[in-house]
Design a protein around this motif. Sequence first.
Motif, PDB file in Angstrom:
ATOM      1  N   ASN A 228       0.824  -1.215   0.000  1.00 54.46           N
ATOM      2  CA  ASN A 228       0.000   0.000   0.000  1.00 54.46           C
ATOM      3  C   ASN A 228       0.857   1.264   0.000  1.00 54.46           C
ATOM      4  O   ASN A 228       2.033   1.231   0.355  1.00 54.46           O
ATOM      5  N   ALA A 229       0.221   2.379  -0.362  1.00 55.71           N
ATOM      6  CA  ALA A 229       0.926   3.665  -0.345  1.00 55.71           C
ATOM      7  C   ALA A 229       1.193   4.134   1.079  1.00 55.71           C
ATOM      8  O   ALA A 229       2.178   4.835   1.330  1.00 55.71           O
ATOM      9  N   GLN A 230       0.314   3.739   2.015  1.00 54.67           N
ATOM     10  CA  GLN A 230       0.507   4.058   3.431  1.00 54.67           C
ATOM     11  C   GLN A 230       0.559   2.763   4.229  1.00 54.67           C
ATOM     12  O   GLN A 230       0.064   1.721   3.787  1.00 54.67           O
ATOM     13  N   ARG A 231       1.129   2.833   5.414  1.00 52.62           N
ATOM     14  CA  ARG A 231       1.156   1.652   6.275  1.00 52.62           C
ATOM     15  C   ARG A 231      -0.273   1.227   6.613  1.00 52.62           C
ATOM     16  O   ARG A 231      -1.175   2.053   6.721  1.00 52.62           O
ATOM     17  N   VAL A 232      -0.461  -0.072   6.801  1.00 55.14           N
ATOM     18  CA  VAL A 232      -1.778  -0.604   7.132  1.00 55.14           C
ATOM     19  C   VAL A 232      -2.079  -0.277   8.599  1.00 55.14           C
ATOM     20  O   VAL A 232      -1.265  -0.580   9.476  1.00 55.14           O
ATOM     21  N   PRO A 233      -3.231   0.364   8.886  1.00 52.16           N
ATOM     22  CA  PRO A 233      -3.534   0.782  10.264  1.00 52.16           C
ATOM     23  C   PRO A 233      -3.461  -0.340  11.292  1.00 52.16           C
ATOM     24  O   PRO A 233      -3.039  -0.113  12.425  1.00 52.16           O
ATOM     25  N   SER A 234      -3.848  -1.561  10.900  1.00 50.28           N
ATOM     26  CA  SER A 234      -3.831  -2.672  11.855  1.00 50.28           C
ATOM     27  C   SER A 234      -2.443  -3.289  12.023  1.00 50.28           C
ATOM     28  O   SER A 234      -2.219  -4.070  12.950  1.00 50.28           O
ATOM     29  N   LEU A 235      -1.500  -2.931  11.126  1.00 48.36           N
ATOM     30  CA  LEU A 235      -0.133  -3.473  11.192  1.00 48.36           C
ATOM     31  C   LEU A 235       0.879  -2.353  10.981  1.00 48.36           C
ATOM     32  O   LEU A 235       1.700  -2.390  10.056  1.00 48.36           O
ATOM     33  N   PRO A 236       0.879  -1.356  11.840  1.00 45.41           N
ATOM     34  CA  PRO A 236       1.737  -0.181  11.626  1.00 45.41           C
ATOM     35  C   PRO A 236       3.229  -0.469  11.745  1.00 45.41           C
ATOM     36  O   PRO A 236       4.053   0.349  11.331  1.00 45.41           O
ATOM     37  N   GLU A 237       3.581  -1.636  12.276  1.00 43.93           N
ATOM     38  CA  GLU A 237       5.000  -1.964  12.439  1.00 43.93           C
ATOM     39  C   GLU A 237       5.680  -2.314  11.118  1.00 43.93           C
ATOM     40  O   GLU A 237       6.912  -2.316  11.036  1.00 43.93           O
ATOM     41  N   PHE A 238       4.879  -2.605  10.078  1.00 42.20           N
ATOM     42  CA  PHE A 238       5.456  -2.988   8.791  1.00 42.20           C
ATOM     43  C   PHE A 238       5.534  -1.777   7.870  1.00 42.20           C
ATOM     44  O   PHE A 238       4.514  -1.150   7.579  1.00 42.20           O
ATOM     45  N   PRO A 239       6.721  -1.448   7.352  1.00 45.98           N
ATOM     46  CA  PRO A 239       6.852  -0.294   6.448  1.00 45.98           C
ATOM     47  C   PRO A 239       6.247  -0.599   5.088  1.00 45.98           C
ATOM     48  O   PRO A 239       6.042  -1.762   4.725  1.00 45.98           O
ATOM     49  N   THR A 240       5.970   0.432   4.330  1.00 41.01           N
ATOM     50  CA  THR A 240       5.570   0.207   2.940  1.00 41.01           C
ATOM     51  C   THR A 240       6.808  -0.182   2.139  1.00 41.01           C
ATOM     52  O   THR A 240       7.943   0.145   2.520  1.00 41.01           O
ATOM     53  N   ILE A 241       6.596  -0.884   1.042  1.00 42.75           N
ATOM     54  CA  ILE A 241       7.713  -1.257   0.174  1.00 42.75           C
ATOM     55  C   ILE A 241       8.377  -0.002  -0.388  1.00 42.75           C
ATOM     56  O   ILE A 241       9.598   0.056  -0.547  1.00 42.75           O
ATOM     57  N   ALA A 242       7.567   1.035  -0.633  1.00 41.96           N
ATOM     58  CA  ALA A 242       8.100   2.293  -1.161  1.00 41.96           C
ATOM     59  C   ALA A 242       9.067   2.940  -0.186  1.00 41.96           C
ATOM     60  O   ALA A 242      10.158   3.390  -0.568  1.00 41.96           O
ATOM     61  N   GLU A 243       8.704   2.980   1.088  1.00 40.99           N
ATOM     62  CA  GLU A 243       9.583   3.624   2.061  1.00 40.99           C
ATOM     63  C   GLU A 243      10.736   2.713   2.478  1.00 40.99           C
ATOM     64  O   GLU A 243      11.757   3.183   2.999  1.00 40.99           O
ATOM     65  N   ALA A 244      10.597   1.399   2.221  1.00 44.23           N
ATOM     66  CA  ALA A 244      11.623   0.442   2.650  1.00 44.23           C
ATOM     67  C   ALA A 244      12.688   0.194   1.584  1.00 44.23           C
ATOM     68  O   ALA A 244      13.611  -0.585   1.830  1.00 44.23           O
TER      69      ALA A 244
END
Length: 326
Positions: A228-244
């Motif tokens: 996703n373009a933003q982190r998933v609200p229920s799993l905020p510990e996982f970064p987006t692929i874009a930011e990672a």
Amino acid sequence: MITKTLSKTFALAFGVLSLCPVTALAQAWPNKTIRLIVPFPAGGGVDYIGRLVGKGLSDRLGQQVVIDNRPGANAILGLEVLKASAPDGYTIAAASAGPLAVNPFIYAKLPHDTLKDFTQIANMVNFPLLLVVHPSLPVKSVKELIALAKARPGQITYASPGAGNSSHLAPELFNSMAKVNILHVPYKGMAPAVLSVLSGETQLLHSSIPPILPHVRAGKVRVLGVGNAQRVPSLPEFPTIAEAGLPGFEAYAWAGMIGPANMPKDIVQRLSKEIVEILKQKDVIDRMLAEGTVPTPSSPEEFTAYMKSELKKWGDVVKMANIKIE
């Protein structure tokens, strides 16, 4: 004299009614059961959102909404039933990115045009994809995966539940943007694809959240990012692929509500309004987030524009990867 006056009155009334039969029908809608086609088997993500929204529509419209599962041929069979239905608002369908934005490019002879042969009513939901790897793969970030894939071209494999779905297209977009060559290994369904990564038979998978999250929690696979373009609200510990490590990357599954072509505009607007209201309810949002989905309600116009952008995006990926189904 009275008879002539009454005759003129009835003639005028009949003339007015004959000028607006569609409007009269639309104003009476709905006055009977609505069929909601799901072109997939029961139990999947699209079936889940179809039943959730269908229940909400039943409550809000005062008429029963009946789910009609019509799986087969990558959802083509169910969508053909929808296409042949009367555009009166009594037959609608929940359909996803694969049938609407990918099928037009992977089938040489698709029997429908997903924009022209259907009415776009509302986007409904986003199904985030987690990029997971087997623990034996010596990478802990997207940047490290790209570096390793460049050092080992054609030696790293990714699993998918078959050709043409989001778990197939997302890694092909990744290949294109990162300029790497991670090889596709298709399976017959998500369950065997997940099992292949758990066993180490393949090293990588872009999976929707429900089937993979228990294995993430158990430490059997490692999450590198979410599509996703933003982190998933229920799993905020996982970064987006874009930011990672891969700026601009965005890939996920989605589902929206459509109808046959040429539905009356006021019925389309009413359906869209009710769907948007259902998906904005706190209890519905909480339920969806708990299931690993993100509500994305939209107007018919917004959904049409979104579909056009998705057709362009995934059409380019299909052509680049030369994906075809006969």
